[in-house]
Structures are given as structure tokens and as C-alpha cells.
Motif scaffolding. Structure first.
Motif, PDB file in Angstrom:
ATOM      1  N   PRO A 298       0.830  -1.192   0.000  1.00  0.00           N
ATOM      2  CA  PRO A 298       0.000   0.000   0.000  1.00  0.00           C
ATOM      3  C   PRO A 298       0.872   1.252   0.000  1.00  0.00           C
ATOM      4  O   PRO A 298       1.929   1.280   0.649  1.00  0.00           O
TER       5      PRO A 298
ATOM      6  N   ALA B  56       2.510   4.737   0.855  1.00  0.00           N
ATOM      7  CA  ALA B  56       2.660   5.468   2.107  1.00  0.00           C
ATOM      8  C   ALA B  56       1.925   6.793   2.025  1.00  0.00           C
ATOM      9  O   ALA B  56       1.654   7.309   0.941  1.00  0.00           O
ATOM     10  N   ARG B  57       1.608   7.308   3.171  1.00  0.00           N
ATOM     11  CA  ARG B  57       0.938   8.608   3.207  1.00  0.00           C
ATOM     12  C   ARG B  57       1.875   9.659   2.621  1.00  0.00           C
ATOM     13  O   ARG B  57       3.033   9.764   3.015  1.00  0.00           O
TER      14      ARG B  57
ATOM     15  N   ARG C 250      -3.967   3.722   1.794  1.00  0.00           N
ATOM     16  CA  ARG C 250      -2.845   3.996   2.689  1.00  0.00           C
ATOM     17  C   ARG C 250      -3.242   4.060   4.162  1.00  0.00           C
ATOM     18  O   ARG C 250      -2.369   4.149   5.021  1.00  0.00           O
ATOM     19  N   ARG C 251      -4.543   3.997   4.450  1.00  0.00           N
ATOM     20  CA  ARG C 251      -4.963   4.103   5.848  1.00  0.00           C
ATOM     21  C   ARG C 251      -6.100   3.130   6.115  1.00  0.00           C
ATOM     22  O   ARG C 251      -7.254   3.426   5.817  1.00  0.00           O
TER      23      ARG C 251
END
Length: 514
Positions: A5, A7-8, A152-153
Motif C-alpha cells: 500500500p 505510504a501517506r 494507505r490508511r
């Protein structure tokens, strides 16, 4: 190997630029959308605001609620009814900036993508009018934004919002079904298939279905009129049906040909680049909905809501390319400059900013005419402008006929319109001339019925004498209408019909025109 996924993204500058361009989009429409007159479909939607319901023959119900709120707060002027579409134009630009941020772009990427969306002719055109098309990109791209956050979350919040936006999108326009199908199918083809096993994904689907349910119930109760309407459109080949190459070519034209350097690059970045492959699900979704609309012979603008995500990806592509190749630094000025120049040159083709004769001359100079989306509409102007002319004059002509009737006949006289544009014009402009509400068998007017009229006396718009003589004992030509800039079908003879051979209530079901 599954892709991790993303990353922020780190905090990046650029959203101030998106906000500035968003404000510019709103101001463009606030200062230009009062040109010409009320569009045919706007008059119909305004009539629908007096009959709020969970469904309509030819559209989903949210737009009528938006129009009703706008009328209540701001009134009925052109600027008032087009205020919320202007806000939608600004929101679309700002949402594009947010998508760029989620894809990892910085200031230049945000500026380039938002500029493309701001100046795309298709968006300038649809955001000028009160219609569900102005709001549709917000729901499609709002779902994409929520998906990017979910990538990402982990957690329920992005999926809850995705479900709400998808449900509201369905209540805005049923084509949300096509994009929803494409997005889910794209997830199945990409690493995001892991979401299909998540309870949060199914929660989003349940929320969307729950929000959409009232419209489904309305469709069932009324015999699925929208499906019947769509079937009739296909049977008579009402819409211009494009082969795949022509359909794709018109995508390039309607978005500004120079902007093709951005969104096509964005599609390539999503599908083939190492940096963009973690977001490949968006490229798959675009290709799937493109193929679906081509197969269904959809109108060229049906795909318009999907492009902000490609512009966002294209902005990131160009930012990365220019950072890696210093020799191309000139493109930082040249590319946005070309987009501004071509966008400004094409804007008068879709914004009502020129006098009509000036528009016709400008069209000749450019050697370009917006492509038609329907076969049957012809006139000196493209349909998106031609359908803004002739309505007040038509209502005035009807009023003169109506007020010449003896008082006894006038009290029993109905105004029979052949289509929802004429009926909507009578309902909107008529009260200032002392006219009653119109009746019509067209689209949702059919459900509103013949009101209290028996057919004893009818003023009839856009019908042939031969068809009227089968219904009425006495048919007289009493007037002519036809604004020089109106569409060809709005040039006709007005008839006065007396002595219906059958009660209007009895014949009404046979008059249905969807």
C-alpha cells in the motif's frame, strides 16, 4: 508479488494554488452564466421542483432537490439557478488538487492538473447549466479520493464516505452504476482485490444501496419508467452513435486537444510507470468504463466525470519528468501556457459570452463546431445554445391566444405542450402572463396527468393538424412561433382545439411519450 500500500504522502505545497484556481472557476461561471436564456432542461427541472419525489422518468431525484433549495434561497433568476453548478465547478478543481496530493504530486502537478480541469471545454459547458452533469464528477472522483485514502490508511472511515458518495451519486445520475462497476472490477484486477474481502468494502456497498433504495422503490412502483425510456431512445436511435475511434477522438476534442498531453500521459503513468503502478487500479477503472460506454453507444460526454483523476496523474507525470530532465525546463511555462491559450480560444464555444452573430462568426473563424450528441436537433446554433432561445416569446404568443378566448372558454382551457421544454416554459414564464400550468404527455409530465381539463378547449403546441383532428371536433390554427435562433422543432403552428371526441382523462394513457 503484491504491491505494498502506498505510504501517506508527505506534506506538500500546492493546495493554495488549487484553491485559487477553484475560486477562478467559480468566478468564471458567476460572470458568464447569465448569457442567452433558460435552457430547455432547466425549465423542466424547475417544474420538477414543484413535484419533489424519489424518482422521475428520465433522471434521478437529487438534482431537483438541489434546484428546490437554490430556488428557496436565491430565487429563479439565471444567476440563482446556476449558482450551485458554479460552486460544483470550483469543487471539481479543488478535488483534482486533492487527488494530485494523494498521488504524490507537488505544486507544479497540482497547478497543471487543476488548470486542465478549469479550462476543459466540456466542464466549462456542463457547469454553466443547472443539471446533474455538473455534480456527477464530484461523486465519481469523490469515490476515487476515498479509495486512495483507504489504500494507505486501513479503517472504516474512507469506506463509509465512499459508500455515502456512491449512494448520493446514484441519486444524482444513474450512470454512477457504470463507474461503480468499473471501479470494483478494476479492484479485482489489481492488488486492491484485497479490499473485496474486507467488511468495510461491503459496508460501503450496503450504504450506497441503502441511499439508492428509495429511487429503486419508486422505479418498481411506477413500472421501471427509466428503463422504458432508455429502451425507447435506443429503438429510435435518438442519440448519435459513435464507433470507438470516433468516440475516443471526441474525448480528446472535448477536453482541449492540448490537454491530451496531460491526461493521456496520466493514463500511461498509471498503467506502465514504476512510480504510478501502485495506483494502476485507476487506469484499469478508466479503461473499463471507457469500454463499457463505447459498447453501450453512450454520448461522448458520459465519460467526462472520469478525467480529473487522469489529469491528476498527468500532472504528477509531468512534474516527475521535468524534475528528472532539466533540459525540459521550458515546458514548465510552455505547457500550461498552451493549455491557457487553447482553453481561452475554445471557451466561447461553450460559454454564452458572445452575441449570437459574434458567436457564429467566431465559429466560422475557428472552423470548428461542437459535435452533436442527438440526431434530431438542428438549428443555426449548437443545441446547448439553441435550446436557450425562444421560450419567453413562445409563452407570450400563447398568452395572447389564451386571453382572446371568451371568459367561459378561458376558464376551461388547458395548454397542451408536446414536450417538457414547452411545458416547463409555460409553467415558469406563464404566471406573469396569467396562464395556468401546462399539461404534457412527455416524460414526467405524463405522471402529473391532464389536471382538471376535459379536452373541451385546448391550446396545443407542436402537433400536426391531422393528428389533432382525430381527437378534436374543431381544430383552428391560431398562431405561429419560431425564434430565429431556436431549434428547428420549436418553429410550429399553434392550434386551438375544441370538442374532444373522447374525454382527456380517458385518452391520456395512449398519449404517453417517453
Amino acid at each position: 508479488m503484491a504491491t505494498a500500500p502506498p505510504a501517506r504522502p508527505a506534506a506538500r505545497p500546492g493546495l493554495a494554488g488549487a484553491a485559487a484556481l477553484s475560486l477562478a472557476a467559480i468566478l468564471v461561471h458567476l460572470f458568464t452564466n447569465r448569457g442567452y436564456g433558460y435552457f430547455r432542461d432547466e425549465l423542466y427541472l424547475l417544474a420538477c421542483t414543484d413535484h419533489l419525489d424519489w424518482g422521475y422518468v428520465d433522471h434521478a431525484p437529487l438534482i431537483d432537490l438541489i434546484a428546490r433549495i437554490g430556488r428557496s434561497l436565491l430565487g429563479d433568476s439565471l444567476a440563482a439557478i446556476r449558482f450551485f453548478p458554479a460552486l460544483a465547478a470550483g469543487a471539481k478543481v479543488l478535488l483534482t488538487g486533492l487527488l494530485v496530493r494523494e498521488l504524490g504530486g507537488g505544486r507544479f502537478a497540482v497547478m497543471l492538473a487543476c488548470l486542465c480541469v478549469l479550462l476543459a471545454p466540456i466542464y466549462l459547458g456542463i457547469d454553466t447549466l443547472l443539471s446533474m452533469n455538473a455534480f456527477e464528477p464530484l461523486f465519481w472522483m469523490g469515490c476515487v479520493y476515498c479509495l486512495l485514502i483507504a489504500m494507505r490508511r486501513p479503517g472504516p472511515h474512507p469506506w463509509v464516505w465512499l459508500g455515502v458518495l456512491a449512494g448520493l451519486g446514484l441519486q444524482n445520475k444513474h450512470s454512477m452504476l457504470f463507474f461503480g462497476f468499473a471501479l470494483v472490477a478494476a479492484m479485482a484486477l489489481a492488488p486492491e482485490r484485497r479490499f473485496l474481502r474486507s467488511r468495510w468494502f461491503w459496508l460501503a456497498g450496503a450504504l450506497a444501496a441503502l441511499i439508492f433504495l428509495p429511487n429503486v422503490v419508486w422505479q418498481v412502483q411506477h413500472g421501471w419508467p427509466t428503463l422504458e425510456d432508455l429502451s425507447n431512445v435506443r429503438k429510435v436511435h435518438k442519440n448519435v452513435e459513435l464507433a470507438p475511434p470516433a468516440f475516443f477522438g471526441q474525448q480528446v476534442l472535448m477536453l482541449n486537444p492540448v490537454s491530451g498531453l496531460v491526461w493521456l500521459a496520466g493514463l500511461g503513468w498509471l498503467l506502465f510507470s514504476r512510480a504510478g503502478r501502485r495506483y494502476r487500479v485507476l487506469g484499469f477503472a478508466y479503461l473499463l468504463v471507457l469500454g463499457l460506454l463505447m459498447a453501450l453507444k453512450g454520448k461522448n460526454y458520459y465519460l467526462a466525470p472520469a478525467y480529473p483523476m487522469l489529469f491528476a496523474a498527468g500532472g504528477v507525470f509531468w512534474e516527475q519528468l521535468l524534475a528528472a530532465r532539466r533540459s525540459l525546463v521550458w515546458a514548465r511555462i510552455a505547457l500550461p501556457g498552451l493549455i491557457v491559450l487553447t482553453g481561452a480560444a475554445l471557451a466561447p464555444m461553450v460559454l454564452p459570452v458572445l452575441p449570437v452573430e459574434g458567436y457564429l462568426r467566431y465559429q466560422q473563424v475557428l472552423g470548428f463546431q461542437p459535435p452533436r450528441t442527438e440526431r434530431g436537433h438542428a438549428g443555426p446554433l449548437p443545441q446547448h445554445f439553441g435550446d436557450m432561445f425562444g421560450w419567453p416569446e413562445m409563452v407570450e404568443a400563447v398568452a395572447r391566444i389564451y386571453h382572446r378566448l371568451p371568459p367561459g372558454e378561458r376558464a376551461r382551457c388547458g395548454i397542451f405542450a408536446s414536450n417538457y421544454g414547452e411545458a416547463g416554459a409555460i409553467d415558469f414564464f406563464g404566471p406573469r402572463h396569467g396562464l395556468p400550468k401546462a399539461i404534457s404527455p412527455h416524460q414526467n409530465y405524463f405522471f402529473w396527468g391532464p389536471r382538471e381539463y376535459t379536452g373541451e378547449v385546448l391550446i396545443v403546441l407542436q402537433r400536426k393538424r391531422e393528428s389533432l383532428e382525430k381527437f378534436c371536433g374543431d381544430v383552428q390554427a391560431v398562431g405561429e412561433v419560431g425564434h430565429p435562433y431556436a431549434m428547428a422543432e420549436e418553429h410550429y403552428t399553434i392550434f386551438l382545439c375544441r370538442n374532444a371526441k373522447e374525454p382527456l382523462q380517458q385518452v391520456w394513457p395512449r398519449l404517453k411519450h417517453w
